[in-house]
Design an enzyme around this catalytic site. Structure first.
Site, PDB file in Angstrom:
ATOM      1  N   GLU A 217       0.875  -1.420  -0.187  1.00 34.85           N
ATOM      2  CA  GLU A 217      -0.233   0.578   0.153  1.00 34.85           C
ATOM      3  C   GLU A 217       1.066   1.235  -0.111  1.00 34.85           C
ATOM      4  OE1 GLU A 217      -3.151  -0.415  -0.573  1.00 34.85           O
ATOM      5  OE2 GLU A 217      -3.678  -1.995   0.206  1.00 34.85           O
ATOM      6  N   ASN A 273      -7.735   2.588  -5.419  1.00 42.99           N
ATOM      7  CA  ASN A 273      -8.265   1.758  -6.351  1.00 42.99           C
ATOM      8  C   ASN A 273      -7.677   0.613  -6.865  1.00 42.99           C
ATOM      9  OD1 ASN A 273     -10.653   1.373  -4.901  1.00 42.99           O
ATOM     10  ND2 ASN A 273     -12.048   1.994  -5.828  1.00 42.99           N
ATOM     11  N   HIS A 276      -5.717  -2.227  -7.110  1.00 38.97           N
ATOM     12  CA  HIS A 276      -6.915  -3.405  -6.510  1.00 38.97           C
ATOM     13  C   HIS A 276      -8.110  -4.307  -6.690  1.00 38.97           C
ATOM     14  CE1 HIS A 276      -5.034  -1.031  -2.954  1.00 38.97           C
ATOM     15  NE2 HIS A 276      -5.892  -2.038  -1.788  1.00 38.97           N
ATOM     16  N   HIS A 280      -7.487  -7.613  -6.011  1.00 35.31           N
ATOM     17  CA  HIS A 280      -9.209  -8.682  -5.726  1.00 35.31           C
ATOM     18  C   HIS A 280      -9.972  -9.838  -5.989  1.00 35.31           C
ATOM     19  CE1 HIS A 280     -10.696  -4.185  -3.032  1.00 35.31           C
ATOM     20  NE2 HIS A 280      -9.686  -4.755  -2.315  1.00 35.31           N
ATOM     21  N   HIS A 292      -2.966 -10.182   0.587  1.00 37.49           N
ATOM     22  CA  HIS A 292      -3.986  -8.479  -0.005  1.00 37.49           C
ATOM     23  C   HIS A 292      -2.556  -8.272  -0.944  1.00 37.49           C
ATOM     24  CE1 HIS A 292      -6.590  -5.535  -0.513  1.00 37.49           C
ATOM     25  NE2 HIS A 292      -6.114  -4.976   0.131  1.00 37.49           N
TER      26      HIS A 292
END
Ligand code: NAD
Length: 386
Positions: A217, A273, A276, A280, A292
């Site tokens: 992140e 996002n 992501h 995901h 993740h």
């Protein structure tokens, strides 16, 4: 100016703004005071990033006029490390504090944990003026924040993130919630904390695997809006560990920049996002064998390849990002054996899908992103298979 010079020189905090932009000056000031202000949702709140920042908790509780009893929600891994210390510290400052321990792990973001916490709040005598302290990673923040939001029609909570992911991401932005059997984060509300204290010293006990998870992140934040941060990360693991406090501060500043501009995710917040949408689908497609951070790491590389193909980014950007991730020990290649059809469906049904089209946040270069790019199905398929 000459007359006032000696008076100004006596101030303990100094920022030389001579060669700085307005934004650069604001950044320097916030960094020196270790405190960032989140605006846009309710009255706003402070995020303090400081080594030993936990020591300032009683003073910050006093300032926000919080009353006993307090509930400290913590998971079973973090409880023995920091629970009793925090409880003692608060009791010395005159607060009555109760530890409420939840089993560690994602499974605790559940209706039954929520019910357990409501019960704990009641037996500890928490009232409307009480506060819930969320001491832990993203699981505890999401769960305790949601429990506080729904107890007696909403009481205050304070974030004390202990994982890197929670410091730079989940503790900021006011999203709280739990998982349902049908999927992650399906029940929840926006409920901002009163304040957040991120103490990078607490990361010393975080397992390395979890640190890397959070670093994905942080890389994302560098790519989105802070080339200096990206450079620090690209120079590798050792450099990151030596400058962990600065890394946390810069990553926090990026998250705050996006959420303050768009607190309820109507526009630019969607930039967060990046990595992501595919990430995901990868997490799910691998039956959660990929963590993740690992899934987001791979997601960022392939989504950047897509940005290159669509002419949004220059060729070479995906390699630059992949090299930085690789140096931090994060995966950059799609694992073999994943079913492309399953991935494609995962992306199509991602909850970020709006108006029947799939949108991606795609980087144009390090430090610039297009938050909501509509991508054709054939290009999504190309991304998955290339
Ligand atoms: N609210 C949001 O905006 C938001 C954003 C991103 C992620 N999330 C949520 O965050 C969760 C993931 O957060 P996470 O990665 O922090 O997971 P986590 O809370 O499960 O923490 C990871 C592990 O590290 C341990 N741990 C945490 N701090 C420690 C410390 N200082 N020392 C030793 N061990 C420590 C925990 O016990 C746990 O085993 C997910 O549920 C995700 O949905 C929420």
């Amino acid at each position: 100016m000459e007359n006032r010079k000696s008076h100004y020189a006596s101030f303990s905090n100094q920022v030389d703004t001579t060669s700085l932009s307005l934004e650069g000056s604001a950044w320097q000031v916030q960094t020196q005071f270790d405190t960032f202000r989140v605006t846009g949702m309710g009255d706003g709140y402070d995020v303090r990033v400081r080594s030993h920042g936990m020591d300032t908790l009683p003073e910050m509780l006093d300032q926000s006029q919080k009353k006993s009893p307090l509930g400290i929600v913590v998971d079973s891994n973090v409880a023995p490390l920091y629970g009793p210390g925090l409880k003692n510290q608060l009791e010395k400052a005159g607060y009555k504090a109760n530890l409420m321990i939840i089993p560690a792990g994602e499974n605790s973001k559940s209706v039954s944990s929520l019910e357990f916490l409501w019960g704990e709040f009641l037996s500890a005598g928490l009232e409307r003026s009480s506060v819930v302290l969320a001491l832990g990673g993203g699981v505890i923040g999401d769960l305790a924040g949601f429990a506080a939001a729904t107890y007696m029609r909403g009481i205050s909570w304070v974030g004390i993130p202990t994982s890197l992911l929670a410091m730079v991401d989940s503790s900021i932005g006011g999203k709280t919630g739990i998982n349902l059997e049908q999927g992650k984060n399906l029940a929840g509300v926006f409920h901002s904390p009163d304040f957040v204290i991120a103490d990078p010293k607490l990361l010393s006990t975080l397992p390395e695997m979890e640190l890397r998870n959070g670093l994905a992140e942080v890389v994302k934040h560098g790519v989105l809006a802070d080339p200096g941060l990206f450079e620090m990360l690209a120079s590798g693991w050792v450099n990151v560990q030596t400058h962990l406090e600065e890394v946390v501060k810069r990553a926090v500043a990026v998250k705050i920049k996006f959420i303050s501009a768009d607190p309820y995710e109507k526009g630019v917040r969607a930039a967060l996002n990046f990595g992501h949408t595919l990430g995901h689908a990868l997490e799910k497609g691998s039956d959660y064998q990929l963590r993740h951070g690992e899934a987001v790491s791979i997601g960022m590389v392939y989504e950047t390849k897509l940005a290159e193909k669509m002419g949004i980014a220059q060729a070479g950007l995906s390699v630059e990002i992949a090299e930085a991730l690789f140096k931090l020990g994060l995966p950059t290649q799609m694992p073999t054996g994943l079913d492309p059809d399953k991935l494609f469906k995962g992306i199509r049904f991602d909850k970020k899908k709006k108006d029947g089209v799939v949108r991606f946040a795609l980087p144009a270069k390090i430090g610039a992103v297009q938050p909501s790019v509509i991508v054709k199905e054939e290009d999504i398929k190309w991304m998955i298979t290339n």
